[in-house]
Design a protein around this motif. Structure first.
Motif, short mmCIF file in Angstrom:
data_model
loop_
_atom_site.label_atom_id
_atom_site.label_comp_id
_atom_site.label_asym_id
_atom_site.label_seq_id
_atom_site.Cartn_x
_atom_site.Cartn_y
_atom_site.Cartn_z
N VAL A 99 35.09 54.84 -0.33
CA VAL A 99 35.06 54.95 -1.88
C VAL A 99 34.17 55.80 -2.21
CG1 VAL A 99 34.56 53.69 -3.87
CG2 VAL A 99 36.08 52.57 -1.85
N LYS A 100 34.44 56.83 -3.15
CA LYS A 100 33.49 57.70 -3.80
C LYS A 100 32.99 57.56 -5.39
CE LYS A 100 34.91 61.70 -1.06
NZ LYS A 100 35.58 63.38 -1.18
N ALA A 101 33.88 56.54 -6.04
CA ALA A 101 33.36 56.04 -7.27
C ALA A 101 33.92 54.79 -7.49
CB ALA A 101 34.23 57.10 -8.45
N VAL A 102 33.03 53.99 -8.27
CA VAL A 102 33.23 52.41 -8.47
C VAL A 102 33.45 52.45 -10.12
CG1 VAL A 102 32.82 50.27 -8.26
CG2 VAL A 102 32.12 51.72 -6.57
N ILE A 103 34.83 52.04 -10.54
CA ILE A 103 34.84 51.57 -11.75
C ILE A 103 34.59 50.10 -12.02
CG2 ILE A 103 36.39 51.61 -13.82
CD1 ILE A 103 38.09 53.83 -12.40
N THR A 104 33.54 49.62 -12.91
CA THR A 104 33.32 48.21 -12.98
C THR A 104 32.82 48.09 -14.29
OG1 THR A 104 32.17 46.48 -11.72
CG2 THR A 104 30.84 48.57 -12.26
N MET A 105 32.53 46.63 -14.52
CA MET A 105 32.02 46.18 -15.93
C MET A 105 30.57 46.29 -15.90
SD MET A 105 34.58 45.54 -17.45
CE MET A 105 33.91 44.91 -19.04
N ASP A 106 30.04 46.36 -16.94
CA ASP A 106 28.58 46.60 -17.09
C ASP A 106 27.61 45.21 -16.56
OD1 ASP A 106 28.98 44.87 -19.28
OD2 ASP A 106 28.23 46.22 -20.82
N VAL A 107 28.34 44.05 -16.86
CA VAL A 107 27.70 42.97 -16.23
C VAL A 107 27.54 42.66 -14.78
CG1 VAL A 107 28.14 41.57 -18.46
CG2 VAL A 107 30.02 41.72 -16.58
N LEU A 108 28.37 43.65 -14.23
CA LEU A 108 28.14 43.40 -12.80
C LEU A 108 27.40 44.48 -12.12
CD1 LEU A 108 32.37 42.94 -11.81
CD2 LEU A 108 30.62 41.16 -12.06
N LEU A 109 26.93 45.48 -12.73
CA LEU A 109 26.20 46.53 -12.35
C LEU A 109 24.80 45.72 -11.45
CD1 LEU A 109 25.89 48.96 -15.25
CD2 LEU A 109 26.87 49.43 -12.87
N GLU A 110 24.36 44.83 -11.59
CA GLU A 110 23.41 44.27 -10.93
C GLU A 110 23.62 44.00 -9.35
OE1 GLU A 110 20.21 40.37 -10.95
OE2 GLU A 110 21.60 41.05 -12.95
N LYS A 111 25.07 43.50 -9.58
CA LYS A 111 25.62 43.45 -8.16
C LYS A 111 25.64 44.59 -7.13
CE LYS A 111 28.91 40.31 -7.90
NZ LYS A 111 30.01 39.49 -7.96
N PHE A 112 26.11 45.58 -7.96
CA PHE A 112 26.34 47.02 -7.13
C PHE A 112 24.97 47.39 -6.91
CE2 PHE A 112 30.49 46.52 -8.77
CZ PHE A 112 31.26 46.85 -7.73
N GLU A 113 23.95 47.35 -7.71
CA GLU A 113 22.47 47.95 -7.80
C GLU A 113 21.92 47.30 -6.30
OE1 GLU A 113 18.61 48.10 -10.59
OE2 GLU A 113 19.86 46.26 -10.83
N ALA A 114 22.34 46.24 -5.99
CA ALA A 114 21.56 45.45 -4.94
C ALA A 114 22.45 46.12 -3.56
CB ALA A 114 21.89 43.93 -4.93
N ILE A 115 23.39 46.64 -3.53
CA ILE A 115 24.11 47.16 -2.39
C ILE A 115 24.04 48.69 -2.43
CG2 ILE A 115 25.32 45.09 -1.75
CD1 ILE A 115 27.83 46.62 -3.12
N ALA A 116 23.74 49.24 -3.54
CA ALA A 116 23.75 50.90 -3.56
C ALA A 116 23.02 51.49 -2.38
CB ALA A 116 23.30 51.19 -5.01
N GLY A 117 22.13 51.14 -1.91
CA GLY A 117 21.31 51.66 -0.78
C GLY A 117 22.24 51.77 0.47
N ASN A 118 23.22 50.93 0.52
CA ASN A 118 24.07 50.88 1.74
C ASN A 118 25.43 51.64 1.47
OD1 ASN A 118 22.44 49.27 3.16
ND2 ASN A 118 23.37 47.39 2.14
N LEU A 119 25.53 52.35 0.40
CA LEU A 119 26.70 53.13 -0.15
C LEU A 119 26.23 54.55 -0.59
CD1 LEU A 119 27.99 50.16 -2.26
CD2 LEU A 119 28.94 50.83 0.16
N PRO A 120 25.96 55.18 0.50
CA PRO A 120 25.49 56.77 0.22
C PRO A 120 26.76 57.41 -0.41
CG PRO A 120 25.33 56.30 2.49
CD PRO A 120 25.60 55.10 1.76
N GLY A 121 27.77 57.02 -0.04
CA GLY A 121 29.11 57.87 -0.27
C GLY A 121 29.36 57.73 -1.81
N VAL A 122 28.99 56.71 -2.60
CA VAL A 122 29.51 56.53 -3.82
C VAL A 122 28.82 57.22 -4.81
CG1 VAL A 122 29.52 54.91 -5.70
CG2 VAL A 122 30.16 54.12 -3.30
N GLN A 123 29.44 58.37 -5.46
CA GLN A 123 28.80 59.44 -6.13
C GLN A 123 28.56 58.82 -7.64
OE1 GLN A 123 31.38 62.77 -5.81
NE2 GLN A 123 31.36 62.79 -3.56
N HIS A 124 29.42 58.04 -8.20
CA HIS A 124 29.41 57.58 -9.73
C HIS A 124 29.57 56.34 -9.77
CE1 HIS A 124 29.92 61.95 -10.40
NE2 HIS A 124 28.83 61.66 -11.29
N TYR A 125 29.13 55.23 -10.55
CA TYR A 125 29.54 54.04 -11.06
C TYR A 125 29.96 54.25 -12.59
CZ TYR A 125 27.39 52.52 -6.78
OH TYR A 125 26.96 52.34 -5.47
#
Length: 512
Positions: A99-125
């Motif tokens: 995955v290169k981009a993630v479309i998600t809700m603002d209330v879920l950003l904390e969850k993605f923040e915790a794993i972002a370091g393991n997802l270098p390929g994701v360019q945008h949230y």
């Protein structure tokens, strides 16, 4: 043809028709078409192109519809994800799905923040605003964050559509992964378009219909039956953020809904909440059930209570998903998943792939323009599932002499008691006849004498019902080897987000 182009055609023919209703706000086809185009233009401006993988972790909302159709218009491959998944589950899918981009809700950003370091390929949230009013400034992901709303506002209608081939991958749907890691079923534009059109034609879903979308949109049942099919012909989609019986009754009444699609547990909840609300479903012409086998006793009780027919069907992610439905032009057969829909062929085969005789049980296999391309990056699993042009479903079924199919059970759920086959659904059907049983789920447990024994978990409306009484009840309806040797009473059965009972979780209770 593809879903994106079809939306443009529908918007051109019915610009002022209401396409979506969400929290009492209406969106016309012209407005939806414009939003989809503007979002696609901004994805391109951000550097995304045809073939890039974009995850969609959003609940039922216009955000989901615009995000889905906008990414498809760009030619991106969309990966719908359950927003309730854990960080571990999200990490696996986002990495495995490239995955290169993630479309998600603002209330879920904390969850993605915790794993972002393991997802270098994701360019945008890309963050969708909620009522929580979460600020994106000073966020640790700020450098990669984009506002969905701002992208829409800044997008342009002067956008040259990407040329899409029917066989291009449109969606990767990750299956529940009951055994091993989830597998990503690759669905092409042809798969999605053909199944939506065939379902709409088979069930006569048209521009006069208002369809309640209470199932989660990330699940392919809702995606095809309650979203893509009505949008195909200018219908209106009544979006529910989540299922509740009271909200279904209100929305159906306020907007004169004509179609409701749900899984059996939803029908059970509606039935239990029916007192004084029967008239609220008075405009419903058709109820659609899928996702799991519907107990015959529940089906008959629902139809009698509400005076509306329930058409039970069958599908799976790998088939986009629908393969069968009970036809509307002839009597429906309780307990049957129906007949072949348009352009899809089903048959029942033995372990050698040979078709079995009418009435005999075998594995259900499927062929048609709806069948997936294969599993993403899993050639061996693909070779097992797709053989000689047929998709092997893993479901045990039989066919009657009129071409109606009956799912007996999942192949892996079959219980072998002393050499005899026991199908959980058969036992569950008997238990649903009992007046005090609200829900039932049967599994196999180890037994030193017979290899396996039958165990049942039940939810009862009675506080005095006993295991002994249920065993005696089953003895009157089942052969001895099919009678559960043990019952356990629960307040509720474990279910996934679509309401499907999770046998896997029940089996884990036994193993603990």
């Amino acid at each position: 043809m593809n879903l994106s182009d079809q939306l443009s055609i529908t918007a051109r023919n019915h610009p002022n028709k209401t396409a979506l209703v969400f929290q009492d706000q209406k969106t016309s086809y012209l407005e939806l078409e414009g939003a989809v185009t503007r979002f696609a233009s901004q994805l391109r401006k951000l550097g995304y192109q045809k073939g890039d993988h974009i995850a969609l972790a959003v609940g039922n909302s216009p955000y989901y519809v615009i995000g889905l159709y906008g990414a498809l218009r760009l030619g991106a491959v969309v990966i719908p994800i359950n927003p309730l998944y854990t960080a571990h589950e999200l990490t696996y899918i986002l990495k495995n799905g490239d995955v290169k981009a993630v479309i998600t809700m603002d209330v879920l950003l904390e969850k993605f923040e915790a794993i972002a370091g393991n997802l270098p390929g994701v360019q945008h949230y890309i963050s969708c605003e909620s009522s929580a009013g979460i600020s994106l400034e000073n966020h640790s992901l700020y450098a990669k964050l984009k506002s969905f709303t701002n992208l829409l506002q800044e997008g342009t209608l002067m956008y040259e559509k990407t040329k899409l081939d029917d066989e291009d991958t449109a969606l990767i749907l990750y299956t529940s992964g009951t055994t091993g890691q989830p597998k990503g079923a690759m669905l092409s534009h042809r798969n999605l378009f053909s199944n939506a059109k065939d379902v709409a034609d088979y069930l006569t879903i048209n521009g006069d219909d208002s369809v309640i979308a209470a199932l989660p949109m990330f699940h392919v049942f809702c995606l095809t039956v309650a979203l893509n099919a009505p949008l195909m012909n200018g219908g209106t989609v009544l979006i529910m953020p989540k299922f509740s019986p009271q909200d279904v009754f209100r929305i159906a009444y306020d907007y004169e809904a004509t179609i409701f699609a749900g899984v059996p547990t939803m029908y059970n909840y509606l039935l239990q909440s029916a007192s004084g609300r029967k008239a609220d479903l008075g405009t419903i012409r058709l109820c659609i059930s899928g996702g799991a086998a519907m107990p015959v006793a529940l089906l008959k009780s629902f139809e009698k209570t509400f005076g509306v027919m329930v058409s039970e069907g069958y599908g799976l992610s790998e088939a986009s998903p629908v393969t069968c439905f009970n036809p509307l032009d002839r009597p429906r057969k309780p307990g049957s998943i129906g007949r072949n829909i348009i352009h899809v062929e089903n048959k029942v085969v033995d372990e050698f792939g040979e078709e079995v005789a009418v009435g005999e049980v075998g594995e259900l296999v499927v062929k048609g323009s709806n069948v997936m391309k294969g599993y993403y990056k899993m050639p061996e699993e693909t070779a097992v599932a797709l053989r000689d042009g047929w998709l092997y479903t893993g479901d045990m079924a039989r066919m009657d002499d009129e071409g109606y199919f009956y799912v007996v059970d999942r192949k892996k759920d079959m219980i072998i008691v002393g050499g005899y086959n026991v199908y959980p659904r058969e036992v569950e059907e008997v238990l649903y006849i009992h007046p005090d049983i609200l829900e039932a789920a049967v599994i196999g447990i180890p037994d030193t004498g017979t290899g396996e024994a039958v165990m049942c978990y039940v939810v009862s409306s009675s506080t005095t019902l006993t295991e002994k009484e249920l065993i005696e009840f089953c003895i009157g309806h089942l052969a001895n080897y099919k009678v559960p040797s043990k019952f356990e009473f629960l307040d509720e059965l474990p279910k996934n987000t679509t309401g499907k009972i999770l046998r896997k979780n029940l089996k884990e209770r036994v193993e603990q």
